[in-house]
Every structure is written in structure tokens, then in C-alpha cells.
Design a protein around this motif. Structure first.
Motif, PDB file in Angstrom:
ATOM      1  N   ASP A 148     -19.226  -0.186 -30.791  1.00 51.23           N
ATOM      2  CA  ASP A 148     -18.791   1.102 -31.332  1.00 51.23           C
ATOM      3  C   ASP A 148     -18.259   0.993 -32.753  1.00 51.23           C
ATOM      4  OD1 ASP A 148     -19.386   2.378 -28.913  1.00 51.23           O
ATOM      5  OD2 ASP A 148     -17.445   1.824 -28.069  1.00 51.23           O
ATOM      6  N   SER A 149     -17.841  -0.199 -33.157  1.00 55.73           N
ATOM      7  CA  SER A 149     -17.284  -0.382 -34.501  1.00 55.73           C
ATOM      8  C   SER A 149     -17.615  -1.790 -34.977  1.00 55.73           C
ATOM      9  CB  SER A 149     -15.771  -0.164 -34.491  1.00 55.73           C
ATOM     10  OG  SER A 149     -15.120  -1.139 -33.691  1.00 55.73           O
ATOM     11  N   GLU A 150     -17.431  -2.019 -36.275  1.00 55.12           N
ATOM     12  CA  GLU A 150     -17.721  -3.339 -36.842  1.00 55.12           C
ATOM     13  C   GLU A 150     -16.723  -4.390 -36.386  1.00 55.12           C
ATOM     14  OE1 GLU A 150     -17.973  -2.822 -41.015  1.00 55.12           O
ATOM     15  OE2 GLU A 150     -19.962  -1.858 -40.952  1.00 55.12           O
ATOM     16  N   ASP A 151     -15.556  -3.964 -35.919  1.00 52.27           N
ATOM     17  CA  ASP A 151     -14.570  -4.926 -35.424  1.00 52.27           C
ATOM     18  C   ASP A 151     -15.057  -5.630 -34.162  1.00 52.27           C
ATOM     19  OD1 ASP A 151     -12.902  -4.195 -37.483  1.00 52.27           O
ATOM     20  OD2 ASP A 151     -11.804  -2.711 -36.294  1.00 52.27           O
ATOM     21  N   GLN A 152     -15.985  -5.018 -33.463  1.00 55.76           N
ATOM     22  CA  GLN A 152     -16.499  -5.617 -32.236  1.00 55.76           C
ATOM     23  C   GLN A 152     -17.598  -6.643 -32.503  1.00 55.76           C
ATOM     24  OE1 GLN A 152     -17.725  -2.422 -29.651  1.00 55.76           O
ATOM     25  NE2 GLN A 152     -15.669  -1.585 -29.468  1.00 55.76           N
ATOM     26  N   LEU A 153     -18.037  -6.742 -33.746  1.00 55.20           N
ATOM     27  CA  LEU A 153     -19.064  -7.727 -34.112  1.00 55.20           C
ATOM     28  C   LEU A 153     -18.381  -9.045 -34.464  1.00 55.20           C
ATOM     29  CD1 LEU A 153     -21.298  -5.411 -36.339  1.00 55.20           C
ATOM     30  CD2 LEU A 153     -21.610  -5.981 -33.923  1.00 55.20           C
ATOM     31  N   GLU A 154     -18.132  -9.868 -33.456  1.00 53.42           N
ATOM     32  CA  GLU A 154     -17.333 -11.072 -33.677  1.00 53.42           C
ATOM     33  C   GLU A 154     -17.802 -12.276 -32.862  1.00 53.42           C
ATOM     34  OE1 GLU A 154     -13.417  -9.933 -32.548  1.00 53.42           O
ATOM     35  OE2 GLU A 154     -13.938  -9.569 -30.439  1.00 53.42           O
ATOM     36  N   ASP A 155     -18.803 -12.110 -32.028  1.00 46.84           N
ATOM     37  CA  ASP A 155     -19.265 -13.220 -31.188  1.00 46.84           C
ATOM     38  C   ASP A 155     -20.602 -13.721 -31.726  1.00 46.84           C
ATOM     39  OD1 ASP A 155     -17.099 -12.971 -29.340  1.00 46.84           O
ATOM     40  OD2 ASP A 155     -18.105 -11.227 -28.474  1.00 46.84           O
ATOM     41  N   TRP A 156     -20.640 -15.003 -32.116  1.00 45.63           N
ATOM     42  CA  TRP A 156     -21.820 -15.558 -32.778  1.00 45.63           C
ATOM     43  C   TRP A 156     -22.336 -16.773 -32.029  1.00 45.63           C
ATOM     44  CZ3 TRP A 156     -22.529 -11.705 -35.817  1.00 45.63           C
ATOM     45  CH2 TRP A 156     -21.446 -11.062 -36.427  1.00 45.63           C
ATOM     46  N   TYR A 157     -23.638 -16.857 -31.908  1.00 49.07           N
ATOM     47  CA  TYR A 157     -24.274 -18.028 -31.320  1.00 49.07           C
ATOM     48  C   TYR A 157     -24.488 -19.097 -32.375  1.00 49.07           C
ATOM     49  CZ  TYR A 157     -27.453 -20.684 -28.331  1.00 49.07           C
ATOM     50  OH  TYR A 157     -28.038 -21.669 -27.571  1.00 49.07           O
ATOM     51  N   GLY A 158     -24.870 -18.692 -33.575  1.00 48.68           N
ATOM     52  CA  GLY A 158     -24.989 -19.609 -34.695  1.00 48.68           C
ATOM     53  C   GLY A 158     -23.714 -19.623 -35.510  1.00 48.68           C
ATOM     54  N   ASN A 159     -23.834 -19.953 -36.792  1.00 48.54           N
ATOM     55  CA  ASN A 159     -22.664 -19.965 -37.666  1.00 48.54           C
ATOM     56  C   ASN A 159     -22.214 -18.537 -37.967  1.00 48.54           C
ATOM     57  OD1 ASN A 159     -22.668 -22.760 -37.806  1.00 48.54           O
ATOM     58  ND2 ASN A 159     -23.958 -22.806 -39.648  1.00 48.54           N
ATOM     59  N   GLU A 160     -20.930 -18.344 -38.077  1.00 45.69           N
ATOM     60  CA  GLU A 160     -20.404 -17.023 -38.426  1.00 45.69           C
ATOM     61  C   GLU A 160     -20.768 -16.690 -39.867  1.00 45.69           C
ATOM     62  OE1 GLU A 160     -16.158 -14.587 -38.713  1.00 45.69           O
ATOM     63  OE2 GLU A 160     -16.240 -16.626 -37.914  1.00 45.69           O
TER      64      GLU A 160
END
Length: 557
Positions: A241-253
């Protein structure tokens, strides 16, 4: 004989001496355990992996490991061990940048580089082949190993990592293509979405891009491929719902805050392009139905732009009628209420869907839920509400009991929400409404129903001038549950409202089983003495019933 004492006593064997010169006291030395064939193969695989790791001159041993992988149907255990060893070897080659061409490389180095890339591609193809089959353990192993390669490629420096995600020959796009184009990979798709797509934002983002890339290349795609792509997309339920929720990465952040992976609009664009690529594909009627079933939960949350294309898709489905129209209702209503899409004939089209088929449809419960939502607004005209009430009341006369048990409490609730329609429950006949016979001087009791069931416009049916005599008719319904429920509209409206969810799952079978499962409060009176004869007397002649039957037979003859 020498070495044997023969003095009349028992002969005694000479005791052996061990290596130190001491007697062994008769204890035999323990034999070394035999090395089994499987252990020998396993040690050989490990040795091959070590040689590849320790010396660049031994890269040809990758082919030997690949040979074990190719014999998976003959020796699955050795093939799995070799696949894991090859995965580690390829990961080391990627991490050490042995697959990256440098400007200083000569012809020999380039040749070695191309050979290594070819070997890794062969291994990747083998793993995607393992995905297609009924062996779930092998599928899971192959998926894990391929995603390990993806992680190694995605852990390089930013530009090279982004390229690895997108390149058509890379591990990730190859995996997505296999999940779409291969037939028996349903288990792998489910595990892929559950373990990787739903857990990692970058995997979901690049998966959307990969699906669009695969669908844009129509070569090799068939109806089953489009079904697989639809299954892959429809399994995604986590929508940020927001950019704050985009925080889980499989590769490098991503390092930059302006990177597409940290942009919610970029994620939405990628999802839109993937879905639109599927809309533009030659999908079948069954594909369209499944898309309509997930429109509200899995498609609409991604669409912030290009709503006109989605609107055209939904309106075409709505106008086609039948089950497609029922399934597209919620998406159309969402666009009207949330996105200000204009659809002026929505309620007219909704009214046209109320026919005998909708009450027998397998999507009946879904339609009833939506109908209750669409008519909940207090700003709708009373004439419109009255038409829907009257139409359902008329259809209830020939509806299955499972549908009637929802129509009656819904009518109760809708009359509570729209009190201007409550006088439809009981309308005193006016003199002008009396039904006249062929003799004008004689009038029968009752009234002529002004409701025009053939009128397609719900605002012009004159239902507001009619009454709900159909509900009164239901009080004598053959099913006791329906007859009892219909009587609630003839009583005082003391209940605030009925929970309609409690009435949605009833079917004719469930109603009958419910009655059969009830205990008897009173033992019924039955004939306890079985007659010995039915049409004859004890003496063998015909009784009264037999005589009547005989006369009937004679007359028929």
C-alpha cells in the motif's frame, strides 16, 4: 606332522603373533568395512567438485558432474548430490566473476569463458527440466537450486545484478519461462510464489517483468501456457500500500532511494504491464472467468493508471451476459465507486440479470452478496428498489428452496433500509383495482397486478404500485422451512436485520438432510398389522377391492 603335538591329549593350534610380537589371544583382527557403490559414487562426486574448485584446469570435470545429473532416472540420489555440487560450483564462478568478460581477455580466455557459460546454461536447463514432473521432492530441489543461482547473480554490483534479473538467458527469466511453458509444474509455481514472490519485493517486481517478457514472445505458447501465467499471477495476494512496505529483498538492497525497486508506482506499472499482457493474449472463456474471479482482490489494487483498458475488459464481460456478467459485477462496481468510472446503465443491466438462471447458477451466493451491496445505498430511488424486490419475489415462485431462504430475509432487510417501500407488503384493493369477469355487473375479490415483468427498465415497471403477494404464496410452500420463513414478513418488524451470510450456503440437499437429521418429537401413527391378502379373501375368492379391479379389467378389455 610337524607343528602338531600328539601325546594322547587334544591337539592344540599354534597361537599367532601380532605385529608387535605379542600373542593375539585368539582374537581375530577386524575386517575393514566394504565400500558400497553408492558411497564410491558420492565420494567421486565430492572429489570432482573439489578439483573444479581448486584448479581452473579441471573445469572439464563439470561435464562429468553433469553426466550424473543427466542420469536422474537411474540414480536419483547421485543425481541430486551432483546437482548440489554443480550449483555450488556455478555459484563460485559467478561470485568470482569468472563468467564476466574483461577487456584484457585474449582469445583463449574468451574461449574458456564461453565454455563455462555453456556448462552453466546446460546445468540450468537440467534443473528447469526437473521442475516438470510428478516428483514433488525433485521439483522442490530444482526450484531451490535455481533460486540459489538467482541469489548469487542478484548479489553482484547494482548494474550487473539488475541485468541478471532481466536478461532472457539468466537464471530468473529462465525459471519463470519454465513455470509458464511447462505443463506439470503446479506444485513448483505454488512453492515459488509462497516462498519467494510473497516474501521478497524484488522477486515479485522482476517476476512481473519476466511474465510480460515471456508473454510478448508468443512463440511456443499455447492455451496451457496462458493458464499457467494466469495461475502464477492470480496467486499473488500481497499488494503493498505504500513505499514503506517495500523492504524485503532477496538480492542486495537498492542503494539509491530513487531506484525502481523502492518506488511503489514502478511496482504497480510492472504489475499492470504483466496483467495487460495477459489481457492482450488469445485467452479462452475459462481464462476470462478466472480473471473476473480475482479482479477485485488481485488486479484492481495494482491499477492506478490505464484504467480504461481494464474498464473495457470488464464492461465487455458485463455486456456478454451469463456467468461472465455475474463475475464482472464487483469489478464494475469498484470502478464506479472508487475510480469514478461512468456506467449510467449499471442498474438496468443488473436488473436484466435477474432471471430464472441466476437462481440456479453455481455463482448464486456471489451474486446475492453483490446485489445486497449494490442496493444498500439509501439514496437509490424507491421505484428502483421496488422493482428489484418485486422481481425477486416473482422469481421465488419457481426458485429452488436454497434461493428462497435467502430472498425472504433479504426482502425483510431491504424493506427496513427503504421504509418507503414497506406498503408493498399489504395494499388494500381500491375499487378501480377490482378484477372484472366477462359480466361487467359482477366483480371478483382481488386486484390486477400493475407490475410489468417484461419491462427492462427498473424505473418503469410500476412495481411500486404493486404488492408482494408472492411472499404470501410462499407461506404454503411444500418445504416447511420455506413456509415458516415466509411468515416473518407478515409479522411485526421487531428484528433489526437478518445476517444474510447464514442463508447463503443452503441448497435443496442440505435442507432435506437437515430435516432428515431432526429427531422425532412424537412417534407417528402407522399401520402396525400387515394384511395377508390384498385383493383376495382367506377362502381364495375376490374381496370387494378385487371385484372392483376385475370389473375395471373387463371394461378395459
Amino acid at each position: 606332522m610337524p607343528g602338531i603335538l600328539i601325546n594322547g591329549d587334544e591337539s592344540r593350534k599354534r597361537k599367532r603373533l601380532d605385529d608387535s610380537g605379542k600373542r593375539s589371544n585368539g582374537v581375530k583382527p577386524r575386517k575393514a568395512p566394504k565400500i558400497t557403490k553408492s558411497q564410491d559414487v558420492a565420494s567421486n562426486i565430492v572429489e570432482l567438485e573439489h578439483t573444479v574448485r581448486d584448479s581452473a584446469d579441471q573445469y572439464r570435470n563439470l561435464d562429468k558432474l553433469q553426466g550424473y545429473v543427466a542420469k536422474v532416472n537411474e540414480d536419483s540420489e547421485a543425481a541430486t548430490l551432483a546437482a548440489v555440487s554443480l550449483c555450488r560450483a556455478c555459484c563460485r564462478l559467478i561470485a568470482n566473476q569468472n563468467l564476466v568478460r574483461r577487456k584484457s581477455d585474449g582469445a583463449d580466455e574468451v574461449q574458456v569463458l564461453q565454455a563455462l557459460k555453456k556448462r552453466c546454461q546446460t546445468y540450468l536447463h537440467s534443473m528447469t527440466t526437473w521442475l516438470d514432473g510428478a516428483d514433488e521432492g525433485r521439483q522442490s530441489t530444482a526450484l531451490t537450486l535455481v533460486m540459489r543461482l538467482v541469489k548469487e547473480e542478484a548479489s553482484q554490483e547494482a548494474q550487473r545484478a539488475d541485468q541478471a534479473w532481466r536478461v532472457s538467458q539468466g537464471a530468473f527469466v529462465t525459471l519463470v519461462r519454465a513455470l509458464i511453458m511447462q505443463s506439470d509444474v503446479a506444485g513448483a509455481r505454488e512453492e515459488f510464489v509462497e516462498k519467494y514472490v510473497e516474501e521478497h519485493d524484488d522477486v515479485r517486481y522482476y517476476m512481473f517483468l519476466a511474465i510480460k517478457q515471456v508473454l510478448s514472445d508468443a512463440s511456443g505458447l499455447d492455451s496451457a501456457s496462458y493458464s499457467n501465467a494466469l495461475d502464477l499471477l492470480s496467486r499473488i495476494e500481497g499488494v503493498p500500500d505504500s513505499e514503506d512496505q517495500l523492504e524485503d529483498w532477496y538480492g542486495n538492497e537498492p542503494e539509491s532511494g530513487t531506484h525502481a525497486l523502492k518506488s511503489l508506482s514502478a511496482h504497480r506499472r510492472a504489475a499492470q504491464e504483466a496483467w495487460l499482457g495477459l489481457f492482450r493474449s488469445p485467452i479462452t472463456t475459462e481464462h476470462r472467468k478466472k480473471i473476473l474471479q480475482v479482479t477485485t482482490r488481485q488486479i484492481l489494487p495494482w491499477f492506478s493508471t490505464k484504467l480504461e483498458i481494464l474498464t473495457d475488459f470488464l464492461t465487455d464481460s458485463f455486456n456478454s451476459g451469463g456467468s461472465n456478467a455475474l463475475l464482472s459485477l464487483q469489478g464494475i462496481f469498484h470502478l464506479i465507486t472508487k475510480n469514478n468510472i461512468d456506467y449510467p446503465d449499471f442498474y438496468t443491466k443488473l436488473y436484466s440479470l435477474l432471471d430464472e438462471d441466476v437462481l440456479h447458477s453455481k455463482h448464486r451466493s456471489r451474486f446475492f452478496r453483490l446485489l445486497d451491496t449494490f442496493l444498500a445505498s439509501s439514496h437509490l430511488p424507491a421505484a428502483l428498489i421496488a422493482s428489484f424486490i418485486k422481481r425477486l419475489a416473482r422469481l421465488s415462485l419457481q426458485a429452488p428452496p436454497g434461493a428462497i431462504v435467502w430472498i425472504v430475509p433479504w426482502t425483510y432487510n431491504i424493506l427496513r433500509q427503504h421504509p418507503s417501500c414497506t406498503f408493498m407488503l399489504h395494499r388494500t384493493p381500491h375499487a378501480s383495482h377490482l378484477i372484472y369477469s366477462s359480466n361487467p355487473s359482477y366483480a371478483t375479490e382481488g386486484m390486477s397486478d400493475p407490475f410489468n415483468a417484461a419491462e427492462p427498465d427498473p424505473m418503469a415497471t410500476h412495481a411500486i404500485d404493486s404488492s408482494l403477494w408472492e411472499i404470501q404464496t410462499l407461506t404454503t410452500h411444500y418445504h416447511p422451512n420455506v413456509a415458516t420463513l415466509a411468515k416473518i414478513l407478515g409479522e411485526q418488524f421487531t428484528k433489526r436485520e437478518y445476517g444474510l451470510e447464514d442463508f447463503l450456503d443452503y441448497t435443496y440437499v442440505s435442507l432435506v438432510e437437515g430435516d432428515l437429521g431432526k429427531g422425532l418429537k412424537k412417534t407417528p401413527v402407522v399401520e402396525f398389522e400387515i394384511p395377508k391378502r390384498i385383493v383376495t379373501t382367506d377362502d381364495g375368492g375376490l374381496n370387494d377391492l378385487g371385484g372392483l379391479l376385475g370389473k375395471a379389467i373387463d371394461m378395459a378389455a
